[in-house]
Structures are given as C-alpha cells and as structure tokens.
Design an enzyme around this catalytic site. Sequence first.
Site, mmCIF file in Angstrom:
data_model
loop_
_atom_site.group_PDB
_atom_site.id
_atom_site.type_symbol
_atom_site.label_atom_id
_atom_site.label_comp_id
_atom_site.label_asym_id
_atom_site.label_seq_id
_atom_site.Cartn_x
_atom_site.Cartn_y
_atom_site.Cartn_z
ATOM 1 N N SER A 203 -3.267 -9.744 19.876
ATOM 2 C CA SER A 203 -3.690 -10.043 18.501
ATOM 3 C C SER A 203 -4.234 -11.464 18.493
ATOM 4 O O SER A 203 -3.890 -12.267 19.373
ATOM 5 C CB SER A 203 -2.478 -9.956 17.570
ATOM 6 O OG SER A 203 -2.732 -10.582 16.334
ATOM 7 N N TYR B 6 6.607 -12.365 15.760
ATOM 8 C CA TYR B 6 5.427 -11.529 16.008
ATOM 9 C C TYR B 6 4.366 -12.334 16.774
ATOM 10 O O TYR B 6 3.832 -11.871 17.780
ATOM 11 C CB TYR B 6 4.854 -10.983 14.695
ATOM 12 C CG TYR B 6 3.616 -10.141 14.944
ATOM 13 C CD1 TYR B 6 3.732 -8.878 15.523
ATOM 14 C CD2 TYR B 6 2.342 -10.620 14.655
ATOM 15 C CE1 TYR B 6 2.600 -8.111 15.797
ATOM 16 C CE2 TYR B 6 1.214 -9.859 14.920
ATOM 17 C CZ TYR B 6 1.347 -8.606 15.487
ATOM 18 O OH TYR B 6 0.231 -7.855 15.777
HETATM 19 N N1 NAP Z 1 -3.316 -3.583 12.337
HETATM 20 C C1 NAP Z 1 -3.515 -4.867 12.579
HETATM 21 O O1 NAP Z 1 -3.903 -5.644 11.678
HETATM 22 C C2 NAP Z 1 -3.342 -5.399 13.978
HETATM 23 C C3 NAP Z 1 -3.988 -6.603 14.295
HETATM 24 C C4 NAP Z 1 -3.829 -7.135 15.569
HETATM 25 C C5 NAP Z 1 -3.041 -6.472 16.499
HETATM 26 N N2 NAP Z 1 -2.416 -5.300 16.157
HETATM 27 C C6 NAP Z 1 -1.577 -4.677 17.174
HETATM 28 O O2 NAP Z 1 -2.146 -3.425 17.519
HETATM 29 C C7 NAP Z 1 -1.123 -2.509 17.907
HETATM 30 C C8 NAP Z 1 -1.289 -1.229 17.110
HETATM 31 O O3 NAP Z 1 -1.188 -1.548 15.744
HETATM 32 P P1 NAP Z 1 -1.617 -0.523 14.604
HETATM 33 O O4 NAP Z 1 -2.287 -1.313 13.562
HETATM 34 O O5 NAP Z 1 -2.288 0.653 15.188
HETATM 35 O O6 NAP Z 1 -0.145 -0.129 14.077
HETATM 36 P P2 NAP Z 1 0.385 1.237 13.441
HETATM 37 O O7 NAP Z 1 -0.692 1.915 12.696
HETATM 38 O O8 NAP Z 1 1.645 0.874 12.726
HETATM 39 O O9 NAP Z 1 0.730 2.133 14.749
HETATM 40 C C9 NAP Z 1 1.792 1.780 15.593
HETATM 41 C C10 NAP Z 1 2.005 2.864 16.626
HETATM 42 O O10 NAP Z 1 3.146 2.512 17.413
HETATM 43 C C11 NAP Z 1 4.040 3.621 17.472
HETATM 44 N N3 NAP Z 1 5.423 3.158 17.598
HETATM 45 C C12 NAP Z 1 6.074 2.253 16.830
HETATM 46 N N4 NAP Z 1 7.344 2.135 17.227
HETATM 47 C C13 NAP Z 1 7.515 2.988 18.281
HETATM 48 C C14 NAP Z 1 8.611 3.340 19.115
HETATM 49 N N5 NAP Z 1 9.826 2.767 18.965
HETATM 50 N N6 NAP Z 1 8.417 4.259 20.081
HETATM 51 C C15 NAP Z 1 7.216 4.852 20.239
HETATM 52 N N7 NAP Z 1 6.126 4.560 19.485
HETATM 53 C C16 NAP Z 1 6.290 3.642 18.516
HETATM 54 C C17 NAP Z 1 3.813 4.339 16.136
HETATM 55 O O11 NAP Z 1 4.175 5.706 16.232
HETATM 56 P P3 NAP Z 1 5.548 6.352 15.673
HETATM 57 O O12 NAP Z 1 5.945 5.602 14.435
HETATM 58 O O13 NAP Z 1 5.145 7.773 15.443
HETATM 59 O O14 NAP Z 1 6.534 6.200 16.774
HETATM 60 C C18 NAP Z 1 2.298 4.221 16.007
HETATM 61 O O15 NAP Z 1 1.677 5.233 16.763
HETATM 62 C C19 NAP Z 1 0.205 -3.244 17.668
HETATM 63 O O16 NAP Z 1 0.663 -3.745 18.892
HETATM 64 C C20 NAP Z 1 -0.156 -4.365 16.725
HETATM 65 O O17 NAP Z 1 0.680 -5.469 16.909
HETATM 66 C C21 NAP Z 1 -2.557 -4.746 14.923
#
Ligand code: NAP
Length: 292
Positions: free
Chosen positions: A146, A159
């Site tokens: 990120s 985070y």
């Molecule tokens: N969205 C943003 O603004 C943003 C910006 C920069 C970086 N990121 C990073 O990008 C990555 C993805 O983020 P996103 O925005 O796609 O988040 P998201 O929509 O909340 O998706 C998170 C994913 O992780 C899975 N997950 C969470 N806990 C888990 C566990 N204990 N075991 C297995 N799977 C698990 C969730 O599936 P289940 O709940 O079904 O398990 C889901 O598929 C993260 O690392 C986040 O830090 C996000």
Amino acid sequence: MTDQQRETLRPAVVVVGASRGIGRAIANVAAREGAIVVLVARSSDGLAAAADDVKAAGGQAFTFSLDLLAADASTRLKDFLTSHGLVCDVLVNSAGYGLRGPATTLPTADQLGMVDLNIRALTDMTLQFLPEMVARGHGGVLNLGSIAGFTPGPNMALYYASKAFVRSFSEALHQEVKATGVTVTCVAPGPVATEFLERSGAGRAALFKILPKLSSDYVAERAWRGFKSGRRLVVPGLSAKLVALVASSLPSAVKVPLIGRLQRRSRDLCPCGSGKPFKECCGSRQARRAGV
Ligand SMILES: NC(=O)c1ccc[n+]([C@@H]2O[C@H](COP(=O)([O-])OP(=O)(O)OC[C@H]3O[C@@H](n4cnc5c(N)ncnc54)[C@H](OP(=O)(O)O)[C@@H]3O)[C@@H](O)[C@H]2O)c1
C-alpha cells in the site's frame, strides 16, 4: 512425489484473498489469459461467485476455503494443490485488513490478528511457494502492499507498519531471486473502492476522503502488467505515485503529525486511555495551552 509426477503438475495462479476486492479482480485478469486460477479465502459464497467470474473470463477455477490465521494454512493449501495435480506458479497475496484509531484504544487481539494476517500469513505463503518457483526457474509472487508502506501512519499505526514490512520484504526478495527467472513484485495502491475502506474505518478519515479512489479492476490490470514485466514495485495511478513520492521525501517531523491529523476523527477516543474523546481530553484547547 517422483520427478515424473512433479513434471505432470499443471501451473496455477493462486490468489489468496480472492473472494472480493483487489484479489478477485486480479484473478479475473489472470483468467483472461486462460490461466488455471485457485481462489482462496474464507467465504464459500464469495469464492463461488469469484469462480463464476473466472470461468466467464476464460480461465479454469478451483476454490479452496481457508482461514489464513490457521497455523498450518500454507501446508493445507500446498496439499490442496498437489491433490488436484497443480503447482503454484504465481502466488498473489491479497488478503489483508486495516484498523483505524489510536493503537492504545483499539482491541489488542484485533491488532495482533492484523499482524498475523498482513505479515505472518503473507510470509508463510511466500516461503511455502517461492523456493519451488526458484527451483523451477519460473513464476513469482505478487504481494499487496500500500502507499501506507512509505511512511509511519499515526491512528493506523499497525496497518502502516504492516505494509512497510510487505514492501521491504518484497523488494528485498525481488533482488534475491531475480537472476533465477522468478519475480517478486510489491503493488502499492492508494485508496481502492472495495469493502476494505469501510471495514477498516479508513474511508471515514479525512486523508482517504481527499485522495481519489481507484477501481479494483484498474489496480488489478496495473499490478498484473507490472508483475509480468518483472517490476519490483508498482504504484498504480498518478495520485498514488505523487503521495508515495511526497511520503518518501518529506522529513518525519513534517509528515507524521500531518498524517496523524488527517487520520484522526473528532469522536476518536483519547490515546491516554481516559475513555473521553481526544478533543475533550488531551486534544482540548486547554490541554494544548497547558502544554500537555
Ligand atoms: N482497498 C484499499 O483501499 C487498499 C489500498 C491499498 C492496499 N490495499 C491492500 O490490498 C489488499 C486487498 O484489499 P481489498 O481492498 O481487496 O480488501 P477486501 O475487499 O476487504 O478483501 C480482502 C480479502 O482478504 C480475505 N481475507 C481476509 N481475512 C482472511 C483470512 N483470515 N483468511 C483468508 N482470507 C481472508 C477476504 O476474504 P474472506 O473474508 O472471504 O476470508 C477477502 O477476499 C489488502 O492487503 C489491503 O491491505 C487495499
């Protein structure tokens, strides 16, 4: 397993955190190239819907419901792949969560859970599959960092620290393995329109309101393209590039208090543990005048 059996394994793109958000979007991009995609997360419904998307995009889909917080998660995933005649050619580590608020007021168990998911599980998966990629001289790892990984971030301290780990670990691994034909890429997006922003509470902070939100499809395209061309770091979008540049160049004395202010909300509890809102406690005018 014999060498002959090993040679018959089919290469797969394994997306961890594929039930929604950026991981699901990356799975679709890989599927458009006709890849075998293994979708991993906890929610079976989310995985089933993601598998439908992968098939519609031209890929072959396998789903594996797994809680990454389980101590044996990476071994179970490896066993699942082997039992389906697959080998992890590309690993995408997209599972992660954030928590906004002063570290002294957030539940410790939730914060340790974040360290476990964002750092330990990502490391475990990487170390489970990277050695075989290196031995085969093919494939790689795409880790979700990120722009938070470019600076300390008060009011989301753990985070930001977890994403600094992801960036540092990935960039160093990239250097270690690049001569072997394997790539490790860190993708470092700014805010992306996924459930992450609401779940972490980050979406309600001024910093995330100011910054434009990219779509997960755009981030996935950039991440995949950067990974395929062997990049060490991908920062998708102009605004995120600018933030990363500014965050890397400003001195901590300037940027850290600024980020702290932009990530604080008026109703946040005071970090001193009084149970009162910050504005009515250590952040009040009287307290500031008294030099507390
Ligand atoms: N969205 C943003 O603004 C943003 C910006 C920069 C970086 N990121 C990073 O990008 C990555 C993805 O983020 P996103 O925005 O796609 O988040 P998201 O929509 O909340 O998706 C998170 C994913 O992780 C899975 N997950 C969470 N806990 C888990 C566990 N204990 N075991 C297995 N799977 C698990 C969730 O599936 P289940 O709940 O079904 O398990 C889901 O598929 C993260 O690392 C986040 O830090 C996000």
